[in-house]
Design a protein around this motif. Sequence first.
Motif, PDB file in Angstrom:
ATOM      1  N   HIS A   1      -7.341   6.376  20.315  1.00  0.00           N
ATOM      2  CA  HIS A   1      -7.732   7.587  19.575  1.00  0.00           C
ATOM      3  C   HIS A   1      -9.252   7.764  19.482  1.00  0.00           C
ATOM      4  CE1 HIS A   1      -8.323   4.731  16.283  1.00  0.00           C
ATOM      5  NE2 HIS A   1      -8.950   5.673  15.616  1.00  0.00           N
ATOM      6  N   ASP A   2      -9.984   6.653  19.454  1.00  0.00           N
ATOM      7  CA  ASP A   2     -11.443   6.753  19.306  1.00  0.00           C
ATOM      8  C   ASP A   2     -12.185   6.539  20.624  1.00  0.00           C
ATOM      9  OD1 ASP A   2     -11.897   7.507  16.698  1.00  0.00           O
ATOM     10  OD2 ASP A   2     -11.927   5.452  15.919  1.00  0.00           O
TER      11      ASP A   2
ATOM     12  N   ASP B   1      -5.255   5.798  11.021  1.00  0.00           N
ATOM     13  CA  ASP B   1      -6.719   5.702  11.083  1.00  0.00           C
ATOM     14  C   ASP B   1      -7.305   5.637   9.663  1.00  0.00           C
ATOM     15  OD1 ASP B   1      -9.223   5.756  12.391  1.00  0.00           O
ATOM     16  OD2 ASP B   1      -9.380   7.935  12.128  1.00  0.00           O
TER      17      ASP B   1
ATOM     18  N   HIS C   1     -10.521  -2.176  14.958  1.00  0.00           N
ATOM     19  CA  HIS C   1     -10.011  -0.939  14.360  1.00  0.00           C
ATOM     20  C   HIS C   1      -8.957  -0.266  15.252  1.00  0.00           C
ATOM     21  CE1 HIS C   1      -9.906   3.027  12.551  1.00  0.00           C
ATOM     22  NE2 HIS C   1     -10.371   3.567  13.660  1.00  0.00           N
TER      23      HIS C   1
ATOM     24  N   HIS D   1      -7.017  13.788  15.760  1.00  0.00           N
ATOM     25  CA  HIS D   1      -6.736  12.771  14.740  1.00  0.00           C
ATOM     26  C   HIS D   1      -7.624  12.902  13.498  1.00  0.00           C
ATOM     27  CE1 HIS D   1     -10.022  10.536  16.806  1.00  0.00           C
ATOM     28  NE2 HIS D   1     -10.194   9.912  15.647  1.00  0.00           N
TER      29      HIS D   1
END
Length: 420
Positions: A243-244, A326, A211, A297
């Motif tokens: 981002h995660d 995303d 991802h 985000h």
Amino acid sequence: MADDTHKIIHAFGALADLGQAVADKNDFQETVRTSLHLISGAIGIMRGGVARYSRFGHELTLAAARGLGDDFPLCLNIGADDEKQFLINGLYPLEVDQAKTLPFFQRYGVSFDARNITLFVPLIIRDELLGALFLGEKATGEPYSSYDKEVICSMGRHIGVAIAQRNLMAELERRSAENRRLYDELKLTYKATVRAFATAIDCKDKYTEGHSVRVGKFAEIIAGELGWSEEETEGAAVAGYLHDVGKLTVERKIINAPYRINAKESAELNKHPTVGYQILQAINHPFAAVPDAAKYHHERLDGRGYPDGLYDREIPYIAKIVNLADSFDAMTTDRPYKRRRPANEVVEDLTRNSGKQFAPEIVSAFFRGMLNELSGDTKDKRFRRLLGREYMEAEGLAPMLRIALNEIGTGAAIRVMSLS
Ligand SMILES: [Fe+2]
Ligand SMILES: [Fe+2]
């Protein structure tokens, strides 16, 4: 008296020319050649040379010569004793005849005598030996006057400064090349670390394998379509990869829950943007907005996102890009409780939500990228690689993208009008 005045004017003219030559010429060899020419002309000397000193090799290397012949040595070694004596002497002409006790003059005496080298001027600037002048006898046969020597000293200083400048430039070039190499190496290390992190984040979530890496690539495509510079586009990719990162601290069973998680679990999961920001903030990123992308985000233009419920203009632009990348990846990959949605449906969803969740111009940029690939305007196959050929070549996708682009464009125009 008239003759003296004439000489002074001539010498000062030459000195002014020399200063100009030193200031103007970028070509060091040319500067030195001009300098030698001017000195010879000003004093009336038939033979001479200018040499540059290398501290490392302890040698003088001829940079310009006039009338010295082919057998005059191009490199002259200077011993430690010689150098010490030259430094004591300073920038002042040494009579070769009177300096024969020094090893340097014993070593090269034959060559000097053969060319009638009369004066040797160590070029010393700020207590550093930078080079030397070798000057033959005067054309008139007269000995050098103290006035001649003064003129030679002034010109010698100019040449010494030119050599010092040249040394400084060479050192700067060497250092900047070294810096460039270090910077490139650092950039590679940073990139490799970011990719490793993205893989680590994705490892934790077995259902959404890859991802972060895909979000990075989608964010990169969007930034490219928006016309961002190479460095900014790279930054957008990094923002996507990381981002995660906050999910690293969320329990594995929540991330991997094969069902819709409950409110408590959801609250736990929703901490990941803030945690991600805290992790990334401690790092000095070449692209400063990376932590912001992690933190915001999940914000939406209409203020219904989290963690802060920000509205359109309050949301950092990079976060809007990552948000779209995303969401797009979430829609186009299989989840434990939901299969991936067909491309047409995804395009419809993004169009409908443009202006609500997504920034319209970012959705447009993304669609443009897709359309360019579908219509063969670009040789890139990035979407096909990320989504699969069949998925991208679904019937009617290209016309649908064209209609969507139109719609978003008109919608944006209406919104701008209603704001004014
Ligand atoms: Fe997230
Ligand atoms: Fe995500």
